[in-house]
Design an enzyme around this catalytic site. Structure first.
Site, PDB file in Angstrom:
ATOM      1  N   TRP A  20       5.426   1.451   3.720  1.00 12.72           N
ATOM      2  CA  TRP A  20       6.774   1.837   3.291  1.00 12.72           C
ATOM      3  C   TRP A  20       7.101   3.287   3.651  1.00 12.72           C
ATOM      4  O   TRP A  20       8.184   3.761   3.371  1.00 12.72           O
ATOM      5  CB  TRP A  20       6.931   1.626   1.789  1.00 12.72           C
ATOM      6  CG  TRP A  20       5.802   2.165   0.976  1.00 12.72           C
ATOM      7  CD1 TRP A  20       5.655   3.441   0.483  1.00 12.72           C
ATOM      8  CD2 TRP A  20       4.644   1.437   0.551  1.00 12.72           C
ATOM      9  NE1 TRP A  20       4.481   3.549  -0.217  1.00 12.72           N
ATOM     10  CE2 TRP A  20       3.845   2.336  -0.201  1.00 12.72           C
ATOM     11  CE3 TRP A  20       4.203   0.119   0.714  1.00 12.72           C
ATOM     12  CZ2 TRP A  20       2.631   1.950  -0.778  1.00 12.72           C
ATOM     13  CZ3 TRP A  20       2.995  -0.249   0.146  1.00 12.72           C
ATOM     14  CH2 TRP A  20       2.222   0.658  -0.580  1.00 12.72           C
ATOM     15  N   GLU A  33       8.451   1.145  -4.566  1.00 14.87           N
ATOM     16  CA  GLU A  33       8.314   1.869  -5.822  1.00 14.87           C
ATOM     17  C   GLU A  33       8.300   0.915  -7.014  1.00 14.87           C
ATOM     18  O   GLU A  33       7.574   1.153  -7.984  1.00 14.87           O
ATOM     19  CB  GLU A  33       9.443   2.896  -5.976  1.00 14.87           C
ATOM     20  CG  GLU A  33       9.375   4.046  -4.995  1.00 14.87           C
ATOM     21  CD  GLU A  33       8.097   4.864  -5.111  1.00 14.87           C
ATOM     22  OE1 GLU A  33       7.419   4.794  -6.168  1.00 14.87           O
ATOM     23  OE2 GLU A  33       7.753   5.567  -4.146  1.00 14.87           O
ATOM     24  N   GLN A  38       2.450   0.549 -12.127  1.00 18.56           N
ATOM     25  CA  GLN A  38       1.264   0.022 -12.803  1.00 18.56           C
ATOM     26  C   GLN A  38       0.400  -0.867 -11.904  1.00 18.56           C
ATOM     27  O   GLN A  38      -0.328  -1.742 -12.386  1.00 18.56           O
ATOM     28  CB  GLN A  38       1.666  -0.733 -14.079  1.00 18.56           C
ATOM     29  CG  GLN A  38       2.301   0.181 -15.121  1.00 18.56           C
ATOM     30  CD  GLN A  38       2.644  -0.537 -16.402  1.00 18.56           C
ATOM     31  OE1 GLN A  38       3.540  -1.373 -16.441  1.00 18.56           O
ATOM     32  NE2 GLN A  38       1.936  -0.218 -17.460  1.00 18.56           N
ATOM     33  N   GLY A  77       2.736  -9.417 -11.459  1.00 19.26           N
ATOM     34  CA  GLY A  77       3.023  -9.342 -12.877  1.00 19.26           C
ATOM     35  C   GLY A  77       4.372  -8.696 -13.165  1.00 19.26           C
ATOM     36  O   GLY A  77       5.107  -8.314 -12.257  1.00 19.26           O
ATOM     37  N   TYR A 116      12.600   7.673 -12.555  1.00 18.57           N
ATOM     38  CA  TYR A 116      11.577   7.869 -11.521  1.00 18.57           C
ATOM     39  C   TYR A 116      11.971   7.183 -10.209  1.00 18.57           C
ATOM     40  O   TYR A 116      11.936   7.798  -9.131  1.00 18.57           O
ATOM     41  CB  TYR A 116      10.222   7.334 -11.992  1.00 18.57           C
ATOM     42  CG  TYR A 116       9.267   7.160 -10.846  1.00 18.57           C
ATOM     43  CD1 TYR A 116       8.641   8.268 -10.274  1.00 18.57           C
ATOM     44  CD2 TYR A 116       9.018   5.899 -10.289  1.00 18.57           C
ATOM     45  CE1 TYR A 116       7.788   8.126  -9.197  1.00 18.57           C
ATOM     46  CE2 TYR A 116       8.174   5.753  -9.219  1.00 18.57           C
ATOM     47  CZ  TYR A 116       7.555   6.872  -8.674  1.00 18.57           C
ATOM     48  OH  TYR A 116       6.741   6.726  -7.591  1.00 18.57           O
ATOM     49  N   ASP A 134       6.191  10.257 -12.258  1.00 21.66           N
ATOM     50  CA  ASP A 134       5.442   9.118 -12.779  1.00 21.66           C
ATOM     51  C   ASP A 134       4.199   9.640 -13.490  1.00 21.66           C
ATOM     52  O   ASP A 134       4.049  10.847 -13.725  1.00 21.66           O
ATOM     53  CB  ASP A 134       5.097   8.138 -11.660  1.00 21.66           C
ATOM     54  CG  ASP A 134       4.129   8.726 -10.634  1.00 21.66           C
ATOM     55  OD1 ASP A 134       3.798   9.937 -10.715  1.00 21.66           O
ATOM     56  OD2 ASP A 134       3.689   7.980  -9.746  1.00 21.66           O
ATOM     57  N   CYS A 188      -6.385  14.646  -8.237  1.00 20.29           N
ATOM     58  CA  CYS A 188      -6.173  15.018  -9.639  1.00 20.29           C
ATOM     59  C   CYS A 188      -6.163  13.745 -10.481  1.00 20.29           C
ATOM     60  O   CYS A 188      -5.177  13.405 -11.133  1.00 20.29           O
ATOM     61  CB  CYS A 188      -4.867  15.794  -9.784  1.00 20.29           C
ATOM     62  SG  CYS A 188      -4.728  16.694 -11.347  1.00 20.29           S
ATOM     63  N   CYS A 195     -11.655  18.737  -8.371  1.00 14.92           N
ATOM     64  CA  CYS A 195     -11.056  20.072  -8.218  1.00 14.92           C
ATOM     65  C   CYS A 195     -11.518  20.786  -6.946  1.00 14.92           C
ATOM     66  O   CYS A 195     -10.768  21.598  -6.384  1.00 14.92           O
ATOM     67  CB  CYS A 195     -11.372  20.932  -9.439  1.00 14.92           C
ATOM     68  SG  CYS A 195     -10.660  20.265 -10.972  1.00 14.92           S
ATOM     69  N   CYS A 204      -4.247  26.442 -10.699  1.00 13.52           N
ATOM     70  CA  CYS A 204      -4.330  25.528 -11.831  1.00 13.52           C
ATOM     71  C   CYS A 204      -4.787  26.229 -13.101  1.00 13.52           C
ATOM     72  O   CYS A 204      -5.912  26.733 -13.185  1.00 13.52           O
ATOM     73  CB  CYS A 204      -5.273  24.377 -11.492  1.00 13.52           C
ATOM     74  SG  CYS A 204      -5.369  23.117 -12.782  1.00 13.52           S
TER      75      CYS A 204
END
Length: 360
Positions: A20, A33, A38, A77, A116, A134, A188, A195, A204
């Site tokens: 995409w 998106e 999830q 789902g 979002y 998100d 992250c 890190c 950070c």
């Protein structure tokens, strides 16, 4: 160097090759998106490719029947998302001449499009300076700026939305948003962030304070409620009795073998027989257990047992919208609800082995 510059430099060298991302088509971005909500990126790829083969553009989806759309969504789902996507593209087709609009107010007014998704479409497709926040972005910014409020709270979201807007690239907002998505999903990450690989490590706050493993602050989720169910596999020759779930609620509009929720009290078999008679008009006798499985939703855990049942021959079931006899050869046209797809596959395997007699 500012966060945006560091992030975009890293993204230019490290961005993932995703189907995409190969153009700026707002329809493709919109579909991706919604699918990615999830669901892991790698899991979405084959669904996205299959979807685009059948619905390559907005108009082809707008003209499709809902049953077919839901069937092509099978496995992802949250089927209300597929229905909302269909409704949304129909709104674009009817109200915007088939062109996804370019303002936040218009895009967020489309069915199933939240803050979002609107931000992702507008920034990536149209280069608008709109945040797309998100779970990944919430996690990244909670660590970058040591936001210690509970991450799903309105207060934390408001603070982070402003921080993202302040740091966002003016020239490349779409790349900025996608870079944050990639950073959150690959570096992250929850619990143990990587890190040493992070381009923003020197910026950070959590890293400086040794709190990278403690942030973001999240409330504990309640475990899904266990629900005990029994389902009847009721057959007449090549036809099976199927029930369509209501248009609202869990697995709305999908097909299932007639199912009864069994409480903790009482005799399960008697409750099942009575429930099937109330739902289908059929008086049944249970022959044997075919399949047991567990299906976990975000807030429910179905523990479901499928029984082969014999129905009294003099009971007629009307072929109406919600309850009908369906030939097995037509099942591929239906979208089965959750674990009922497992039962459908079990029966298909029986048929391929020419072992229907094992039911008798």
């Amino acid at each position: 160097m500012k966060i945006a510059q560091l992030l975009l430099t890293w993204y230019e060298n490290s961005k993932r090759d995703l189907p995409w991302r190969r153009d700026k088509d707002p329809y493709r971005i919109w579909v991706s998106e919604i699918m990615l909500q999830q669901t892991r990126v790698e899991a979405v790829k084959p669904y996205f490719d299959r979807w685009m083969e059948r619905f390559p553009d907005l108009e082809s989806l707008a003209e499709a029947e809902e049953e077919e759309v839901v069937r092509h969504w099978q496995g992802l789902g949250y089927y209300s998302r597929a229905r909302n996507l269909l409704q949304g593209v129909r709104e674009v087709s009817q109200s915007y001449g088939g062109q996804v609009p370019q303002t936040k107010e218009e895009v967020i007014g489309l069915a199933g499009v939240g803050d979002y998704t609107a931000g992702a479409i507008l920034s990536i497709a149209y280069n608008k300076k709109e945040p797309a926040i998100d779970g990944n972005v919430l996690r990244v910014f909670s660590r970058l700026f040591c936001v210690e409020e509970e991450i799903s709270s309105p207060a934390a979201k408001k603070v982070i939305k402003q921080l993202v807007a302040d740091e966002m690239s003016e020239e490349h907002p779409g790349d900025f948003n996608q870079a944050l998505m990639d950073l959150g999903s690959s570096i992250c990450i929850p619990k143990t962030p990587r890190c040493t690989l992070c381009p923003l490590a020197d910026c950070c706050c959590a890293k400086r304070k040794g709190k990278e493993g403690q942030l973001p602050v999240k409330k504990k989720k309640a475990p899904p409620k266990a629900v005990r169910l029994m389902a009847g596999v009721i057959r007449q020759g090549e036809f099976f009795l199927l029930h369509q779930r209501p248009n609202r609620g869990l697995l709305a509009g999908m097909w299932e073998f007639p199912t009864v929720e069994i409480g903790e009290d009482g005799e399960a078999m008697d409750i099942f027989r009575q429930g099937i008679q109330e739902k289908t008009g059929q008086v049944i006798e249970l022959e044997r257990l075919l399949l047991q499985c567990t299906h976990i939703f975000s807030h429910r855990q179905w523990d479901i047992s499928f029984y082969y049942c014999i129905a009294a021959p003099d009971r007629i079931v009307p072929n109406d919208r919600e309850l009908k006899w369906v030939n097995r050869t037509d099942w591929e046209k239906l979208s089965f609800a959750g674990p009922h797809r497992k039962m459908e596959k079990y029966l298909a395997e029986k048929n391929s082995q020419e072992s229907w007699q094992s039911f008798e």
